[in-house]
Design a protein around this motif. Structure first.
Motif, mmCIF file in Angstrom:
data_model
loop_
_atom_site.group_PDB
_atom_site.id
_atom_site.type_symbol
_atom_site.label_atom_id
_atom_site.label_comp_id
_atom_site.label_asym_id
_atom_site.label_seq_id
_atom_site.Cartn_x
_atom_site.Cartn_y
_atom_site.Cartn_z
ATOM 1 N N GLU A 1 0.596 -1.782 0.078
ATOM 2 C CA GLU A 1 -0.052 -0.366 0.105
ATOM 3 C C GLU A 1 1.315 1.696 -0.238
ATOM 4 O O GLU A 1 0.476 2.348 -0.014
ATOM 5 C CB GLU A 1 -0.877 0.360 1.138
ATOM 6 N N ALA A 2 1.955 1.204 0.851
ATOM 7 C CA ALA A 2 3.097 2.287 0.551
ATOM 8 C C ALA A 2 3.202 2.909 -0.975
ATOM 9 O O ALA A 2 3.288 3.594 -0.738
ATOM 10 C CB ALA A 2 3.915 2.240 1.559
ATOM 11 N N LEU A 3 4.178 1.503 -1.598
ATOM 12 C CA LEU A 3 4.635 1.568 -3.180
ATOM 13 C C LEU A 3 3.942 2.246 -3.628
ATOM 14 O O LEU A 3 4.022 3.162 -4.205
ATOM 15 C CB LEU A 3 5.380 0.341 -2.535
ATOM 16 N N LYS A 4 2.172 1.714 -3.136
ATOM 17 C CA LYS A 4 0.660 2.092 -4.533
ATOM 18 C C LYS A 4 1.327 3.677 -4.287
ATOM 19 O O LYS A 4 0.769 4.062 -5.338
ATOM 20 C CB LYS A 4 -0.037 1.063 -4.580
ATOM 21 N N ALA A 5 0.277 3.694 -2.584
ATOM 22 C CA ALA A 5 0.531 5.817 -2.409
ATOM 23 C C ALA A 5 1.612 5.806 -3.691
ATOM 24 O O ALA A 5 0.719 7.579 -3.879
ATOM 25 C CB ALA A 5 -0.054 5.532 -1.293
ATOM 26 N N LEU A 6 3.012 5.601 -3.168
ATOM 27 C CA LEU A 6 4.288 6.643 -3.400
ATOM 28 C C LEU A 6 4.114 6.625 -5.273
ATOM 29 O O LEU A 6 3.844 7.819 -5.644
ATOM 30 C CB LEU A 6 5.466 5.554 -3.176
ATOM 31 N N ALA A 7 3.733 5.394 -5.480
ATOM 32 C CA ALA A 7 4.109 5.581 -7.111
ATOM 33 C C ALA A 7 2.889 6.696 -7.937
ATOM 34 O O ALA A 7 2.686 7.452 -8.713
ATOM 35 C CB ALA A 7 3.669 3.858 -7.948
ATOM 36 N N ASP A 8 1.694 6.174 -7.557
ATOM 37 C CA ASP A 8 0.161 7.128 -7.142
ATOM 38 C C ASP A 8 0.449 8.306 -7.531
ATOM 39 O O ASP A 8 0.657 9.830 -7.845
ATOM 40 C CB ASP A 8 -0.742 6.774 -7.055
ATOM 41 N N ARG A 9 1.125 9.344 -5.846
ATOM 42 C CA ARG A 9 1.031 10.839 -5.868
ATOM 43 C C ARG A 9 2.550 10.818 -6.692
ATOM 44 O O ARG A 9 2.168 12.024 -7.143
ATOM 45 C CB ARG A 9 2.367 10.828 -4.487
ATOM 46 N N ARG A 10 3.099 10.870 -7.698
ATOM 47 C CA ARG A 10 4.330 10.217 -8.205
ATOM 48 C C ARG A 10 3.243 10.559 -9.926
ATOM 49 O O ARG A 10 4.938 11.016 -10.675
ATOM 50 C CB ARG A 10 5.375 9.677 -7.976
ATOM 51 N N GLN A 11 2.550 9.436 -9.899
ATOM 52 C CA GLN A 11 1.869 9.369 -10.985
ATOM 53 C C GLN A 11 3.010 8.698 -11.967
ATOM 54 O O GLN A 11 2.964 9.235 -13.114
ATOM 55 C CB GLN A 11 1.612 10.960 -11.883
ATOM 56 N N ILE A 12 3.167 7.351 -11.569
ATOM 57 C CA ILE A 12 4.013 6.447 -12.307
ATOM 58 C C ILE A 12 3.646 4.787 -11.947
ATOM 59 O O ILE A 12 2.822 4.947 -11.272
ATOM 60 C CB ILE A 12 5.733 6.459 -11.849
ATOM 61 N N SER A 13 3.696 3.975 -12.615
ATOM 62 C CA SER A 13 3.403 2.797 -12.407
ATOM 63 C C SER A 13 4.313 2.450 -11.321
ATOM 64 O O SER A 13 5.008 2.817 -10.747
ATOM 65 C CB SER A 13 3.806 2.077 -13.370
ATOM 66 N N PHE A 14 3.666 1.183 -10.781
ATOM 67 C CA PHE A 14 3.810 0.768 -9.435
ATOM 68 C C PHE A 14 5.241 0.210 -10.191
ATOM 69 O O PHE A 14 6.104 0.317 -8.930
ATOM 70 C CB PHE A 14 3.206 -0.734 -9.151
ATOM 71 N N THR A 15 4.905 -0.683 -10.893
ATOM 72 C CA THR A 15 7.027 -0.974 -11.806
ATOM 73 C C THR A 15 7.385 -0.523 -11.906
ATOM 74 O O THR A 15 8.586 -0.727 -11.278
ATOM 75 C CB THR A 15 6.435 -1.943 -13.070
ATOM 76 N N HIS A 16 7.373 0.834 -12.325
ATOM 77 C CA HIS A 16 8.392 1.880 -12.032
ATOM 78 C C HIS A 16 8.583 2.494 -10.541
ATOM 79 O O HIS A 16 9.880 2.506 -10.114
ATOM 80 C CB HIS A 16 8.276 3.019 -12.617
ATOM 81 N N GLY A 17 8.067 2.950 -9.501
ATOM 82 C CA GLY A 17 8.269 2.978 -8.580
ATOM 83 C C GLY A 17 9.029 1.972 -7.277
ATOM 84 O O GLY A 17 9.981 2.124 -7.032
ATOM 85 N N LEU A 18 9.302 0.526 -7.545
ATOM 86 C CA LEU A 18 9.653 -0.751 -7.219
ATOM 87 C C LEU A 18 10.748 -0.343 -8.031
ATOM 88 O O LEU A 18 11.794 -1.223 -7.285
ATOM 89 C CB LEU A 18 9.161 -1.895 -7.701
ATOM 90 N N ARG A 19 11.160 -0.177 -8.930
ATOM 91 C CA ARG A 19 12.694 -0.233 -9.665
ATOM 92 C C ARG A 19 12.906 1.063 -9.335
ATOM 93 O O ARG A 19 14.309 0.973 -8.687
ATOM 94 C CB ARG A 19 11.975 0.336 -11.423
ATOM 95 N N GLN A 20 12.841 2.224 -8.787
ATOM 96 C CA GLN A 20 13.165 2.890 -8.286
ATOM 97 C C GLN A 20 13.440 2.841 -6.220
ATOM 98 O O GLN A 20 14.406 3.436 -5.961
ATOM 99 C CB GLN A 20 11.964 4.302 -8.167
#
Length: 90
Positions: free
Chosen positions: A16-35
């Motif tokens: 949920e934390a990673l999903k929220a971060l990705a949503d806030r940055r307007q990037i995909s969940f996968t891109h957020g995980l890569r970052q």
């Protein structure tokens, strides 16, 4: 570079934390995980060299982040200690 599809098991809170971060940055969940992985690799390379990580907040207060190994390999916990604001006299 080749892309490999994989499955990762995350605790619900971390997902949920990673999903929220990705949503806030307007990037995909996968891109957020890569970052997140790239950030961890960068931080670990600094820690391995003995570097200190300092964070300055909006008030100028500085905290040192201290990374320690947790029981599970590749996991780290973060403790912070207050420090004098940057530029403060003795």
């Amino acid at each position: 570079m080749a892309t490999i599809r994989t499955t990762v098991n995350l605790p619900e809170g971390e997902y949920e934390a990673l999903k929220a971060l990705a949503d806030r940055r307007q990037i995909s969940f996968t891109h957020g995980l890569r970052q997140a992985i790239q950030s961890e690799l960068f931080i670990q390379s600094l820690v391995d060299r003995g570097a200190k990580l300092l964070v300055q907040d909006e008030h100028g207060d500085v905290q040192q982040l201290v990374f320690t190994q947790a029981a599970e390999p590749a996991m780290a916990t973060v403790a912070s200690t207050s420090a004098r604001p940057v530029g403060a006299g003795a």
